[in-house]
Motif scaffolding. Structure first.
Motif, PDB file in Angstrom:
ATOM      1  N   ALA A 128     -32.553  -7.745  37.493  1.00  0.00           N
ATOM      2  CA  ALA A 128     -31.457  -7.201  38.155  1.00  0.00           C
ATOM      3  C   ALA A 128     -30.924  -5.949  37.656  1.00  0.00           C
ATOM      4  CB  ALA A 128     -30.393  -8.157  38.131  1.00  0.00           C
ATOM      5  N   ALA A 129     -31.038  -5.510  36.537  1.00  0.00           N
ATOM      6  CA  ALA A 129     -30.687  -4.409  35.939  1.00  0.00           C
ATOM      7  C   ALA A 129     -31.266  -3.267  36.354  1.00  0.00           C
ATOM      8  CB  ALA A 129     -31.180  -4.320  34.289  1.00  0.00           C
ATOM      9  N   TRP A 130     -32.564  -3.282  36.830  1.00  0.00           N
ATOM     10  CA  TRP A 130     -33.090  -1.975  37.707  1.00  0.00           C
ATOM     11  C   TRP A 130     -32.297  -1.821  39.172  1.00  0.00           C
ATOM     12  CZ3 TRP A 130     -34.354   1.670  34.843  1.00  0.00           C
ATOM     13  CH2 TRP A 130     -35.371   1.420  33.870  1.00  0.00           C
ATOM     14  N   ARG A 131     -31.984  -2.980  39.482  1.00  0.00           N
ATOM     15  CA  ARG A 131     -31.131  -2.968  40.928  1.00  0.00           C
ATOM     16  C   ARG A 131     -29.928  -2.471  40.856  1.00  0.00           C
ATOM     17  NH1 ARG A 131     -27.589  -6.657  42.664  1.00  0.00           N
ATOM     18  NH2 ARG A 131     -28.663  -8.268  41.433  1.00  0.00           N
ATOM     19  N   HIS A 132     -29.209  -2.546  39.865  1.00  0.00           N
ATOM     20  CA  HIS A 132     -27.957  -1.957  39.527  1.00  0.00           C
ATOM     21  C   HIS A 132     -28.078  -0.364  39.061  1.00  0.00           C
ATOM     22  CE1 HIS A 132     -25.385  -5.405  39.966  1.00  0.00           C
ATOM     23  NE2 HIS A 132     -26.190  -6.075  39.255  1.00  0.00           N
ATOM     24  N   ALA A 133     -29.061  -0.058  38.342  1.00  0.00           N
ATOM     25  CA  ALA A 133     -29.322   1.316  37.833  1.00  0.00           C
ATOM     26  C   ALA A 133     -29.637   2.128  39.137  1.00  0.00           C
ATOM     27  CB  ALA A 133     -30.750   1.124  36.873  1.00  0.00           C
ATOM     28  N   ALA A 134     -30.554   1.567  40.093  1.00  0.00           N
ATOM     29  CA  ALA A 134     -30.777   2.238  41.322  1.00  0.00           C
ATOM     30  C   ALA A 134     -29.600   2.492  41.994  1.00  0.00           C
ATOM     31  CB  ALA A 134     -31.546   1.500  42.215  1.00  0.00           C
ATOM     32  N   ASP A 135     -28.437   1.935  41.987  1.00  0.00           N
ATOM     33  CA  ASP A 135     -27.284   2.122  42.785  1.00  0.00           C
ATOM     34  C   ASP A 135     -26.261   2.902  41.710  1.00  0.00           C
ATOM     35  OD1 ASP A 135     -27.671   0.681  44.692  1.00  0.00           O
ATOM     36  OD2 ASP A 135     -26.942  -1.027  44.060  1.00  0.00           O
ATOM     37  N   GLU A 136     -26.697   3.380  40.632  1.00  0.00           N
ATOM     38  CA  GLU A 136     -25.941   4.225  39.855  1.00  0.00           C
ATOM     39  C   GLU A 136     -26.079   6.031  40.363  1.00  0.00           C
ATOM     40  OE1 GLU A 136     -24.032   3.590  37.325  1.00  0.00           O
ATOM     41  OE2 GLU A 136     -24.735   1.733  36.315  1.00  0.00           O
ATOM     42  N   ASN A 137     -25.201   6.763  40.076  1.00  0.00           N
ATOM     43  CA  ASN A 137     -25.096   8.164  40.486  1.00  0.00           C
ATOM     44  C   ASN A 137     -25.644   8.844  39.173  1.00  0.00           C
ATOM     45  OD1 ASN A 137     -24.697  10.498  41.599  1.00  0.00           O
ATOM     46  ND2 ASN A 137     -22.615  10.798  41.196  1.00  0.00           N
ATOM     47  N   LEU A 138     -27.092   8.845  39.220  1.00  0.00           N
ATOM     48  CA  LEU A 138     -27.698   9.542  38.011  1.00  0.00           C
ATOM     49  C   LEU A 138     -28.441  10.848  38.393  1.00  0.00           C
ATOM     50  CD1 LEU A 138     -29.227   6.144  36.646  1.00  0.00           C
ATOM     51  CD2 LEU A 138     -27.044   7.137  35.803  1.00  0.00           C
ATOM     52  N   ASP A 139     -28.748  11.806  37.258  1.00  0.00           N
ATOM     53  CA  ASP A 139     -29.734  12.735  37.342  1.00  0.00           C
ATOM     54  C   ASP A 139     -31.054  12.357  36.804  1.00  0.00           C
ATOM     55  OD1 ASP A 139     -27.832  14.517  38.577  1.00  0.00           O
ATOM     56  OD2 ASP A 139     -26.781  14.367  36.512  1.00  0.00           O
ATOM     57  N   LEU A 140     -31.098  11.494  35.827  1.00  0.00           N
ATOM     58  CA  LEU A 140     -32.305  11.303  35.180  1.00  0.00           C
ATOM     59  C   LEU A 140     -32.309   9.996  34.484  1.00  0.00           C
ATOM     60  CD1 LEU A 140     -34.857  12.721  33.608  1.00  0.00           C
ATOM     61  CD2 LEU A 140     -33.462  13.145  31.738  1.00  0.00           C
ATOM     62  N   VAL A 194     -27.956   2.855  20.511  1.00  0.00           N
ATOM     63  CA  VAL A 194     -29.065   1.974  20.599  1.00  0.00           C
ATOM     64  C   VAL A 194     -28.753   0.996  21.739  1.00  0.00           C
ATOM     65  CG1 VAL A 194     -30.158   0.262  19.422  1.00  0.00           C
ATOM     66  CG2 VAL A 194     -29.131   1.736  18.271  1.00  0.00           C
ATOM     67  N   GLY A 195     -29.665   0.887  22.931  1.00  0.00           N
ATOM     68  CA  GLY A 195     -29.538   0.497  24.048  1.00  0.00           C
ATOM     69  C   GLY A 195     -30.329  -0.987  24.083  1.00  0.00           C
ATOM     70  N   THR A 196     -29.765  -1.921  24.502  1.00  0.00           N
ATOM     71  CA  THR A 196     -30.674  -3.184  24.685  1.00  0.00           C
ATOM     72  C   THR A 196     -31.505  -3.182  25.754  1.00  0.00           C
ATOM     73  OG1 THR A 196     -30.027  -5.630  25.063  1.00  0.00           O
ATOM     74  CG2 THR A 196     -29.068  -4.080  26.758  1.00  0.00           C
ATOM     75  N   SER A 197     -32.211  -4.533  25.954  1.00  0.00           N
ATOM     76  CA  SER A 197     -33.359  -4.281  26.681  1.00  0.00           C
ATOM     77  C   SER A 197     -33.094  -4.741  28.087  1.00  0.00           C
ATOM     78  CB  SER A 197     -34.432  -5.468  26.249  1.00  0.00           C
ATOM     79  OG  SER A 197     -33.598  -6.598  26.489  1.00  0.00           O
ATOM     80  N   ILE A 198     -34.169  -4.258  28.958  1.00  0.00           N
ATOM     81  CA  ILE A 198     -33.713  -4.799  30.669  1.00  0.00           C
ATOM     82  C   ILE A 198     -33.950  -6.174  30.610  1.00  0.00           C
ATOM     83  CG2 ILE A 198     -35.066  -4.508  32.503  1.00  0.00           C
ATOM     84  CD1 ILE A 198     -33.465  -2.041  32.457  1.00  0.00           C
ATOM     85  N   SER A 199     -34.908  -6.895  29.796  1.00  0.00           N
ATOM     86  CA  SER A 199     -34.995  -8.182  29.934  1.00  0.00           C
ATOM     87  C   SER A 199     -35.300  -8.962  28.540  1.00  0.00           C
ATOM     88  CB  SER A 199     -35.808  -8.598  31.106  1.00  0.00           C
ATOM     89  OG  SER A 199     -37.230  -8.083  30.648  1.00  0.00           O
ATOM     90  N   SER A 200     -36.062  -8.167  27.791  1.00  0.00           N
ATOM     91  CA  SER A 200     -36.416  -8.755  26.430  1.00  0.00           C
ATOM     92  C   SER A 200     -35.438  -9.492  25.661  1.00  0.00           C
ATOM     93  CB  SER A 200     -37.311  -7.786  25.668  1.00  0.00           C
ATOM     94  OG  SER A 200     -38.578  -7.196  26.412  1.00  0.00           O
ATOM     95  N   LEU A 201     -35.843 -10.590  25.105  1.00  0.00           N
ATOM     96  CA  LEU A 201     -34.764 -11.191  24.355  1.00  0.00           C
ATOM     97  C   LEU A 201     -34.653 -11.006  22.924  1.00  0.00           C
ATOM     98  CD1 LEU A 201     -35.114 -14.932  26.332  1.00  0.00           C
ATOM     99  CD2 LEU A 201     -33.625 -13.100  26.614  1.00  0.00           C
ATOM    100  N   PHE A 202     -33.717 -11.194  22.430  1.00  0.00           N
ATOM    101  CA  PHE A 202     -33.667 -10.933  21.200  1.00  0.00           C
ATOM    102  C   PHE A 202     -33.817 -12.406  20.383  1.00  0.00           C
ATOM    103  CE2 PHE A 202     -31.295 -10.387  16.820  1.00  0.00           C
ATOM    104  CZ  PHE A 202     -31.623  -9.055  16.687  1.00  0.00           C
ATOM    105  N   PRO A 203     -34.451 -12.443  19.011  1.00  0.00           N
ATOM    106  CA  PRO A 203     -35.098 -13.547  18.408  1.00  0.00           C
ATOM    107  C   PRO A 203     -33.800 -14.649  18.613  1.00  0.00           C
ATOM    108  CG  PRO A 203     -35.538 -11.735  17.042  1.00  0.00           C
ATOM    109  CD  PRO A 203     -34.608 -11.229  18.323  1.00  0.00           C
ATOM    110  N   GLU A 204     -34.226 -16.053  19.063  1.00  0.00           N
ATOM    111  CA  GLU A 204     -33.461 -16.985  19.177  1.00  0.00           C
ATOM    112  C   GLU A 204     -32.776 -17.390  17.952  1.00  0.00           C
ATOM    113  OE1 GLU A 204     -33.400 -21.652  21.312  1.00  0.00           O
ATOM    114  OE2 GLU A 204     -35.113 -20.111  21.157  1.00  0.00           O
ATOM    115  N   GLY A 205     -31.457 -17.847  17.947  1.00  0.00           N
ATOM    116  CA  GLY A 205     -30.652 -18.140  16.464  1.00  0.00           C
ATOM    117  C   GLY A 205     -30.058 -16.958  15.935  1.00  0.00           C
TER     118      GLY A 205
END
Length: 524
Positions: free
Chosen positions: A177-189, A443-454
């Motif tokens: 879903a992150a990419w769906r929202h990114a596509a709706d942003e007003n971006l140059d790059l 530092v940017g988080t991931s599109i979907s990859s999870l941080f180690p559980e716990g």
């Protein structure tokens, strides 16, 4: 067949009266030809069971007068691509309007079998700071329409530049879903910092399953990219804005370093796998580069956005020494090896290039897109030795470059890899207690990859005890947007409500500002 097209297609072109302009043509990308007349016709297509443009379109590496446009012919991406074993041609078009009534450039481009029928066209002759639309055609098949933008002209200072940066999109960890929202942003790059695919076997019980086993050769890597690029949200973001891309480790194999993989494979064996992985990464990226040669591909490069900003992407994998201290995991106690002066993450050639960039740059801002956390990040007496903490002497060299250019440019470091969000100031003093910061790191988080559980809940309180770390969060997925202005840089951390929900909403978790007069982030 090594020829451009097969005999039947050639006869079809002649019979159809296809004409290619010969005067003024230029080579670009994978054998594109710029047309100086409107006489080009659509090349015929073989009989296919689906559209060959199933993987969408993309653009990248924008300059003031040109941009790379990309597609790959693959009607059946999960079964070897689905194209006949031959070379083909496609017609490409660039226009000022989405209906293609005002076409400004068109030509024929090769889709060669040896490169997975991928198409790279470096379209030149464009106007600076201009929006364009593009598409590809073969037979009766027409790609989706992409939109792109050229960079502003040198010597101009735009009012603003809007970019997003992202990384780490493990198919199995959640929905995009992150990419769906990114596509709706007003971006140059969009700046992508690596881990476009993950190379793991499928794991039962995950949100989505990988198709096929862990890739080890070109054919298997193509299937993995085909699966990832089947995601319509990702396709939308790739089609909406130009991208500037680099890689990290999972495009090849977790935590590899140079020709060392994490399993101790013979270097000559891993070299073959890495060469295939580099080839297939190149096949799927809108990058201004020739194909890999001898298993190597230079991807560190930069673009400028007028006099406002220079944006770099680094390669922290291809040239690095193996991680220090010999641990089986990222985290380990310092052993002294991490401080050795000869250890490198970037390699001598890239380091020289980076020094040249910072000796000459005079844009108001310099953004350094790279993979692993640059700020010191000790956790309960241990270091993540896959990050810059494992290459401390070379990190100091890089920070000194930032400091040496501080009277001409303010440096902002954009980081991926770690599946967490954070804000830190970078100091020559590793403990951040003396002197002024020489750069700011987001530092940017991931599109979907999870941080180690716990560990996700505990990381923020652990690292924000350090004076150079302003904020950290490892619980949310998403991306980061940046608004770059002549007087300030504003960063917004955009986090999904739920990465397991394909329709998840998104919100701004926190926003930070850097003033152009000095490095250092302030919450706003």
């Amino acid at each position: 067949m090594a020829g451009l097209i097969d005999r039947r297609s050639f006869i079809g072109l002649v019979a159809g009266g296809i004409l290619v302009a010969c005067s003024g043509g230029t080579e670009g990308g994978s054998g594109s030809r710029r047309a100086t007349t409107t006489s080009l016709r659509v090349p015929p297509a073989p009989r296919l069971k689906a559209s060959p443009f199933a993987l969408g379109v993309a653009s990248g590496d924008p300059l003031p007068d040109r941009v790379v446009i990309w597609t790959r012919l693959a009607p059946d991406p999960l079964e070897g691509g689905g194209m006949p074993e031959d070379d083909f041609e496609v017609l490409w078009e660039v226009a000022e309007d989405s209906d293609f009534r005002r076409v400004v450039r068109r030509g024929l481009a090769r889709a060669p079998l040896e490169h997975g029928h991928s198409v790279h066209v470096d379209v030149d002759g464009l106007e600076p700071g201009h929006r364009y639309f593009y598409r590809f055609r073969i037979g009766e098949h027409v790609s989706r329409v992409g939109r792109t933008t050229t960079a502003p002209a040198p010597g101009t200072t735009p009012d603003r530049m809007r970019l997003a940066f992202a990384s780490c999109q493990n198919w199995e960890d959640g929905h995009w879903a992150a990419w769906r929202h990114a596509a709706d942003e007003n971006l140059d790059l969009i700046v992508f910092l690596g881990d476009f695919i993950y190379e793991t076997d499928p794991f039962p019980g995950r949100a989505r399953l990988h198709h096929g086993p862990e890739p080890k050769d070109a054919g298997q890597y193509r299937v993995r990219y085909g699966q990832y690029l089947s995601d319509q949200n990702l396709q939308a973001a790739r089609a909406k804005f130009p991208w500037l891309v680099t890689w990290d480790d999972h495009e090849v194999e977790n935590n590899y370093a140079g020709l060392q993989d994490e399993n101790g494979s013979p270097p000559e064996e891993f070299a073959r796998r890495r060469a295939d992985a580099y080839e297939v990464w190149w096949e799927h990226m809108p990058i201004r580069s020739e194909p890999p040669r001898d298993g190597r591909l230079r991807i560190y490069r930069d673009i400028t956005w007028g006099d406002l900003a220079r944006v770099l992407v680094l390669d922290g994998r291809q040239y690095r020494d193996d991680q220090p201290c010999g641990y089986d995991f990222d985290l380990g106690k310092p052993c002294g090896e991490e401080n050795e002066s000869g250890r490198t993450m970037l390699g001598s050639g890239q380091l020289r290039w980076l020094k040249e960039v910072f000796s000459e740059t005079n844009t108001l801002w310099t953004a350094v897109g790279q993979q692993t956390i640059m700020a010191p990040m000790p956790i309960v007496g241990m270091l993540n030795l896959d990050q810059w903490d494992g290459y401390a002497a070379e990190r100091l060299k890089v920070l000194e470059m930032f400091q040496g250019a501080a009277d001409r440019t303010n440096t902002v470091v954009l980081t991926g890899d770690i599946h967490a969000s954070g804000v830190a100031d970078l100091y020559l003093d590793p403990e951040g207690r003396e002197g002024e910061p020489v750069a700011t790191e987001f530092v940017g988080t991931s599109i979907s990859s999870l941080f180690p559980e716990g560990l996700a809940e505990a990381v923020g309180p652990m690292v924000t005890q350090y004076p150079w770390v302003h904020w950290a969060d490892a619980t949310r997925r998403g991306y980061v947007t940046c608004e770059v202005q002549p007087d300030r840089w504003v960063t917004h951390f955009r986090h999904l409500d739920d990465v397991l929900d394909p329709d998840s909403g998104i919100r701004t978790a926190t926003s930070w500002q850097v003033d152009v007069t000095r490095p250092g982030a302030k919450r706003i």
